[in-house]
Structures are given as C-alpha cells and as structure tokens.
Design an enzyme around this catalytic site. Structure first.
Site, PDB file in Angstrom:
ATOM      1  N   HIS A  84      -0.675  -5.866  -3.173  1.00 49.76           N
ATOM      2  CA  HIS A  84      -1.385  -4.948  -3.574  1.00 49.76           C
ATOM      3  C   HIS A  84      -2.094  -5.399  -4.961  1.00 49.76           C
ATOM      4  O   HIS A  84      -3.247  -4.804  -5.294  1.00 49.76           O
ATOM      5  CB  HIS A  84      -0.666  -3.576  -3.855  1.00 49.76           C
ATOM      6  CG  HIS A  84       0.181  -3.340  -5.146  1.00 49.76           C
ATOM      7  ND1 HIS A  84       1.535  -3.284  -4.946  1.00 49.76           N
ATOM      8  CD2 HIS A  84      -0.177  -3.271  -6.237  1.00 49.76           C
ATOM      9  CE1 HIS A  84       2.138  -3.161  -5.934  1.00 49.76           C
ATOM     10  NE2 HIS A  84       1.313  -3.116  -6.898  1.00 49.76           N
ATOM     11  N   ASP A 115       4.696  -6.302   1.074  1.00 46.83           N
ATOM     12  CA  ASP A 115       3.998  -6.165  -0.420  1.00 46.83           C
ATOM     13  C   ASP A 115       4.159  -7.674  -1.061  1.00 46.83           C
ATOM     14  O   ASP A 115       4.388  -7.343  -2.465  1.00 46.83           O
ATOM     15  CB  ASP A 115       4.335  -4.887  -1.217  1.00 46.83           C
ATOM     16  CG  ASP A 115       3.223  -4.548  -2.270  1.00 46.83           C
ATOM     17  OD1 ASP A 115       2.409  -5.148  -2.180  1.00 46.83           O
ATOM     18  OD2 ASP A 115       3.425  -3.489  -3.116  1.00 46.83           O
ATOM     19  N   SER A 194       3.709  -4.874 -11.825  1.00 44.46           N
ATOM     20  CA  SER A 194       3.822  -5.321 -10.261  1.00 44.46           C
ATOM     21  C   SER A 194       3.818  -6.772 -10.208  1.00 44.46           C
ATOM     22  O   SER A 194       2.716  -7.539 -10.667  1.00 44.46           O
ATOM     23  CB  SER A 194       2.695  -4.760  -9.520  1.00 44.46           C
ATOM     24  OG  SER A 194       2.683  -3.344  -9.703  1.00 44.46           O
TER      25      SER A 194
END
Length: 507
Positions: A84, A115, A194
């Site tokens: 992402h 992911d 992230s």
C-alpha cells in the site's frame, strides 16, 4: 527570562559538563547498543496516481505519501516495503537514513494479498555500505520484546518504538481482504511506519509493520506481517518469476460444534471437522469436494470442529493458514467424509479462483478499470473500488442491495464472468428520457445474455441496423436506433472531453 539551560547541550545551569565526546562523529546516539541494523531502514516516498472508477477514462488528482522500507539483500539490491506504500505509483523514491538525497526507485514486484512489495534503485551510490536485515525464520513467542523502526508521522527522522508480541493468529489483511497469519504487537504503529521492520532482541527481523486498529476501536494495537509470510512472498517470486499469491480452497464452511450436527453427518465421537456449505465453481476444490462433505484434515493435519488446526503448543490458528502456506501449482491432500465414508482426496494443482466482483484491479494485464461508451451510455465492470467510488467507504450500507449481495455473496460460475454495469448516461438528444438509468446491471443485448464487458461490447458493435435493445436489471429496457447510436458516440466524446470510446484493454 527564567529559561534554564543554554542552546545546544541542554544542560541546566550548574549541571556538571557531560563526558568528553569521542573523536569523529560523536554525536551519533550510540544506537549500535540496540543491536539493531537501523541503517538498513529507508524512507519510501511515493506519488500515487489512482484511477477514477466513476469516470474510468481519467485519474484522480495525484497524492503524495511516505512510508518505510528496509534492505533485505544488498547483493541483489532489494528493498522490501508494503504494497500500500506503492499502490498506483507514478513515482517512487528512496532515501537512506542520515542522507539528504532521494533516489529514484523501480517497483519490481507487488503482492497485494500479503501487502508486500520489493523495489530496487539503479543508482550505485545508494547501495554503498547499506546493511541488509537478517530475516528470522522462526515465529516469535508471546511476550517477546519487539522494536519497530520506521519513519512515521510526527517528525522527519527515524523513529524506534518498542513493545511486546501480544498475539499471533490469522488476521484479515485490509489491503486485499486476504486471511493470513498476522502478529499483533502493542508498540505504536503510526501512519508512515508501514513497511518498516520489527526486530527481536537479537536484532533479527520478525516481521514488517503494516496496519493498526483505529484509536476509536482499541488502544495500542498494531499488526506486523510475520517473516513466514514474507518468505512465502519471496520464494513465490523466485519460484515463478512473478507474484502468484497465497492459495485458498475456495469453499465456505460451517463449524461443527453441535454434537447432533456431527452425528447426522455420520461422524464418530472422536472425529472432528468442518461442514462444507458451498464450493465455489471456479475454485480448485470444485473438482473434488461437494457441499455437504465434512472436511476432516488438510495435508494430514486434523481440523477442529471450530475450523482451527494446531499451530504450536497451546496455540491454534484457522485451517486456511495451512492452505495459504502452499504455492499455486502444487498438489494438496484432503481427508473428507461423504455419506459416512472416509475419503482421501487430492487436488492436483492449486489455482486461483475467479472473483465475480474483484476486490482490486491490480492483477489485470493493464491495471485499473475497463470501460466502453456508446452514444453516451458508459459501461464498466462491477468491482469493490467502483462501489467505493460511487457510494463511499460505507458502500455495504449505501449501495443498492442487490449490488451488495453480488459483491459479498455471489461467485463467478466461469473464469471470464464479469458483471457489466451501465454506470451513467451522458447527456445527448438520443438518450433523452433515459437519464435516470444509472448504475444498473446490463443483462441482455438483444436476446443474448451478457457474460463480460468484452462480449457485451462485441454484441453492441455487431448490432448495426434496426433497434439496439438493452435489457437492464429490474426488467428495464433501453432501446436506441443502432445506426444513430453508433454515429452519436464520437459527438458525445467530443462534448464531454473523453479521450477514447473504450479503455486500452478493449481496443
């Protein structure tokens, strides 16, 4: 003023001077003592150019974001980050810790379900002296210490937060709604963390930070992708040369915690398993399983009545994790009970099932929405990003009830099946009176059933004379003169500033 302490040093007045600094750059806050390779962590800058699903011929305004990543192989020049962080990327740049330069990066491969993404940088200079992170091959235990490193919001420099492993279980990965093993930690994972690594006490990476629960739902819950999932992703790339994914059986199950239910299926007192309530037509299990079977074991691992399998001492996880650890193209062995008889079944080759309403449109040869236009009627396929674009994030409550049902409960009968939607009617004299026919499913062209967007376009183009009859859901009819309709298309495109009558993949 009554301010205590000077500038730089920050010692209060009268405080003893600090210890003498070692020569060289003594300002380095002895982070080596942490035993963690902080220099391997890089900042990922990305410009996202997301498609506009409601106006599928254009893109939304580009957005910028920053996340984290880390080097996993300095020889092969590979940096790992989250999918992402680089989705719909128009440009990706990497910046090393303590460097003022951002280097252009290239995305090598992306795994949407897990992911994860791997990126590289051409520039030699970027790799000089860059450490690589050692991935730990073991799943950590509860209460193990964990350090999350990354570049979250709240500042520009690297940030280290610490916590412990709170639980390990199969979690939903929000990126593509896949059910994979996840590690929950209580270290703060904020936006920008992230893609950063989570280290154990030995300085090995136990996972990749990727999502957290909102503050309105819970406090201090962050999730980490375990190295088992990361290694599956990397092995998949080495095995197939590109990302293929995490297999699923493609069945819907009912737990068998009720004793009478077990008895009625002919199970003995010691037998455990789950009841197959539906097998998806395009799934690998469609050839061997049928609804009403009881799935007792997968690859020799007994499945409990609640659908879990043994993971470690005192720990159980959903049986889907056993399936996900395999690779597409491999065989899988199932033990099932049909009409009271125990069967040993084999799926020869695991393959992905076809979604009726895709969760994302990254997998296509040309990612993004497909569309075609005839006389101001805009047709596209139903997908979750389209529903979100038309009805907002709460589309499950706001969208028409049958669309929600197709998206959440129905499954494709054939691999090429798509739901074709008339999304809007652009103003033109031919379509006067049809303006209210928006977001309706196209079921028929003439007397032919519509199977997918390409076939619908071919049927409409084949109809050159007489009436062009379109059958929509709710038994509505949209009828135009075929010749006039095809003739008006160019005019409509001009009037509404649309570059082409169809998306590139349909030309």
């Amino acid at each position: 003023g009554g301010a205590v302490g000077g500038g730089g040093g920050g010692h209060g007045r009268g405080a003893p001077p600090g210890p003498p600094l070692p020569p060289g750059d003594g300002s380095d806050e002895d982070l080596g003592a942490l035993g963690v390779p902080l220099d391997a962590v890089v900042k990922v800058w990305c410009v996202h150019s997301t498609p506009n699903y409601s106006l599928p011929w254009q893109r939304r305004r580009q957005e910028r974001s920053s996340g984290s990543g880390f080097c996993i192989d300095a020889k092969r020049r590979v940096v790992l980050t989250n999918a992402h962080c680089v989705e719909w990327h128009a440009q990706v740049k990497l910046q090393r810790r303590g460097s003022d330069t951002k280097y252009l990066a290239k995305v090598l491969s992306v795994g949407w379900e897990c992911d994860l993404a791997v990126v590289t940088v051409e520039e030699e200079e970027f790799w000089e002296g860059l450490q690589a992170v050692q991935l730990s091959s073991k799943i950590p235990h509860l209460e193990d210490d964990v350090l999350c490193v990354g570049f979250p919001v709240g500042g520009d420099t690297i940030s280290v937060t610490s916590g412990v492993i709170s639980r390990i279980e199969v979690t939903t990965y929000t990126q593509a709604a896949a059910e994979l093993l996840g590690i929950q930690i209580d270290a703060a994972i904020n936006s920008g963390n992230s893609g950063g690594p989570a280290f154990n006490a030995e300085g090995e990476c136990v996972g990749v930070a990727f999502q957290s629960m909102g503050a309105d739902e819970a406090e201090n819950i962050g999730y980490v992708i375990p190295t088992l999932v990361v290694m599956h992703f990397l092995e998949d790339l080495l095995k197939h040369g590109h990302y293929t994914g995490f297999p699923t059986l493609g069945v819907e199950i009912q737990t068998m915690e009720n004793a009478t239910l077990r008895e009625s299926c002919g199970m003995g007192p010691k037998q455990k398993g789950v009841l197959i309530s539906r097998v998806l037509p395009t799934a690998p299990a469609a050839k061997v399983l049928q609804s009403g079977d009881v799935l007792l074991a997968f690859d020799g691992e007994q499945i409990g009545n609640d659908g879990t399998v043994r993971f470690r001492r005192h720990e159980r996880v959903m049986y889907t994790w056993l399936v996900a650890q395999k690779f597409y193209g491999e065989e899988a062995k199932l033990t099932a009970l049909r009409d009271g008889k125990r069967l040993e079944l084999v799926i020869e080759k695991l393959h992905p099932e076809a979604p009726l309403v895709p969760i994302h449109l990254f997998d296509k040869p040309r990612p993004g929405p497909s569309y075609f236009i005839v006389a101001g009627l805009v047709f596209t396929t139903l997908s979750e990003p389209f529903l979100e674009s038309e009805f907002g994030a709460e589309w499950e409550h706001k969208a028409p009830v049958e669309m929600v049902k197709w998206a959440t409960q129905e499954h494709a009968a054939t691999p090429d099946e798509q739901l074709v939607v008339l999304t809007q009617v652009l103003a033109h004299e031919l379509t006067m009176g049809y303006e209210s026919m928006e977001n309706l499913r196209l079921l028929k062209v003439g007397d032919e059933q519509v199977r997918n967007l390409k076939q619908a376009m071919d049927l409409i183009n084949a109809c050159q004379g007489g009436f062009l009859k379109l059958g929509l859901q709710h038994n509505l009819h949209l009828i135009l003169r075929a010749e006039a309709a095809h003739g008006a298309t160019a005019e409509v495109l001009e009037k509404h500033g649309i570059p082409a009558a169809m998306s590139v993949d349909l030309r």
